[in-house]
Design an enzyme around this catalytic site. Structure first.
Site, PDB file in Angstrom:
ATOM      1  N   ARG A 150      -9.388  18.346  23.167  1.00  0.00           N
ATOM      2  CA  ARG A 150      -8.090  18.363  23.844  1.00  0.00           C
ATOM      3  C   ARG A 150      -7.566  16.939  23.869  1.00  0.00           C
ATOM      4  O   ARG A 150      -8.253  16.027  24.317  1.00  0.00           O
ATOM      5  CB  ARG A 150      -8.214  18.900  25.273  1.00  0.00           C
ATOM      6  CG  ARG A 150      -8.578  20.364  25.367  1.00  0.00           C
ATOM      7  CD  ARG A 150      -8.869  20.767  26.805  1.00  0.00           C
ATOM      8  NE  ARG A 150      -9.141  22.192  26.916  1.00  0.00           N
ATOM      9  CZ  ARG A 150     -10.332  22.744  26.687  1.00  0.00           C
ATOM     10  NH1 ARG A 150     -11.353  21.978  26.313  1.00  0.00           N
ATOM     11  NH2 ARG A 150     -10.505  24.044  26.821  1.00  0.00           N
ATOM     12  N   ASP A 202       0.815  -1.206   0.000  1.00  0.00           N
ATOM     13  CA  ASP A 202       0.000   0.000   0.000  1.00  0.00           C
ATOM     14  C   ASP A 202       0.853   1.261   0.000  1.00  0.00           C
ATOM     15  O   ASP A 202       0.441   2.295  -0.540  1.00  0.00           O
ATOM     16  CB  ASP A 202      -0.931   0.003   1.215  1.00  0.00           C
ATOM     17  CG  ASP A 202      -2.100  -0.959   1.039  1.00  0.00           C
ATOM     18  OD1 ASP A 202      -2.366  -1.350  -0.115  1.00  0.00           O
ATOM     19  OD2 ASP A 202      -2.733  -1.320   2.042  1.00  0.00           O
ATOM     20  N   ASN A 216      -6.103   7.912   1.975  1.00  0.00           N
ATOM     21  CA  ASN A 216      -6.420   7.226   3.234  1.00  0.00           C
ATOM     22  C   ASN A 216      -6.898   8.190   4.314  1.00  0.00           C
ATOM     23  O   ASN A 216      -8.033   8.134   4.740  1.00  0.00           O
ATOM     24  CB  ASN A 216      -5.205   6.457   3.751  1.00  0.00           C
ATOM     25  CG  ASN A 216      -5.112   5.060   3.188  1.00  0.00           C
ATOM     26  OD1 ASN A 216      -5.971   4.626   2.431  1.00  0.00           O
ATOM     27  ND2 ASN A 216      -4.056   4.347   3.541  1.00  0.00           N
TER      28      ASN A 216
END
EC number: 2.7.1.23
Length: 267
Positions: free
Chosen positions: A149, A45, A123
């Site tokens: 956060r 990939d 992706n």
């Protein structure tokens, strides 16, 4: 038809690339690494993602097909033993085009000091703080949704939902669902700070805007490639489903869920 090949760089991949190139040239196909009609990747990939970004400027004219010789081959339809079959198909068989959605990422800087930078991701895109926690407002369709956060955020495509997003506990989405998924990395949740604590799936017409609130340097990635951003001056990151799509050259059916099963479940 014009073609080019991209290799992972190991001995097997290089040998297969040489074979493919020799056979296709003998069949009067033209090798053109600048404006190919089809890009054949030989590797994993990572090789496929590199090829995608090399031709991201001409996605409407270029289709991709992969042979899997690497560690991960989610985007590859073929294995080395089938190389001759693939070559024959390329020479003789018109291929079907299958399109997958992409992610558009626009990075803007404080005070408009620098031009916005636009990127496409096959992706995902991630944002992380390089020092301490990342603090940012998450806006959806122009409305404030939450203040995040934590370590960072991951924005993925449906096909990319099987990658980093999956490791973060996100859902796997079928590529026919033109959408983006927002997943948290180690969010801080206590009686003072609150986030949803769950992945969000946004449809095609929704835009997500991340506004940085604390003065920290950030690291932005596109498909795990570090983006050369001016880390200390990032103001906002806008993500949405891109107008462009990646085009795969399909010479035989390879259903998405079969691909998922072979990648993660089958022994």
């Amino acid at each position: 038809m014009k073609f080019t090949v991209a290799s992972r760089g190991d001995t097997l991949s290089d040998e297969l690339c040489d074979t493919i190139k020799t056979r296709l040239l003998a069949a009067d196909l033209a090798h053109d690494s600048d404006k190919p009609d089809i890009v054949i990747t030989v590797g994993g990939d990572g090789t496929f993602l590199e090829a995608f970004h090399s031709y991201a400027h001409r996605l409407e004219e270029t289709a991709f097909v992969g042979i899997h010789t690497g560690h991960l081959g989610f985007y590859a339809d073929w294995v080395p033993e089938e190389t001759e079959h693939l070559i024959t198909h390329i020479i003789k068989t018109p291929f079907q085009i299958v399109e997958y959605p992409l992610l558009e990422v626009v990075i803007r800087y404080r005070g408009g000091q620098r031009e916005p930078r636009r990127h496409l991701a096959l992706n995902e895109s991630t944002i992380k703080s390089t020092e301490g926690s990342l603090v940012c407002t998450v806006e959806i369709k122009g409305e404030a949704f939450e203040t995040f956060r934590g370590d960072g955020l991951c924005m993925s495509t449906p096909s990319g939902s099987t990658a980093y997003n999956k490791a973060l506990g996100g859902a796997i989405l079928h590529p026919s669902l033109a959408s983006i998924q927002l997943s948290e990395m180690a969010s801080i949740n206590n009686r003072i700070y609150r986030t949803l604590g769950s992945p969000l799936v946004l449809p095609q017409h929704h835009t997500c805007l991340l506004k940085l609130l604390n003065d920290v340097s950030v690291q932005v990635t596109i498909d795990h490639f570090n983006v050369p951003v001016f880390a200390e001056n990032v103001d906002t990151i806008q993500v949405r489903v891109a107008e462009e799509k990646v085009r795969f050259a399909r010479f035989r059916p390879f259903p998405f869920w079969k691909r998922v099963k072979e990648a993660f479940i089958s022994e």
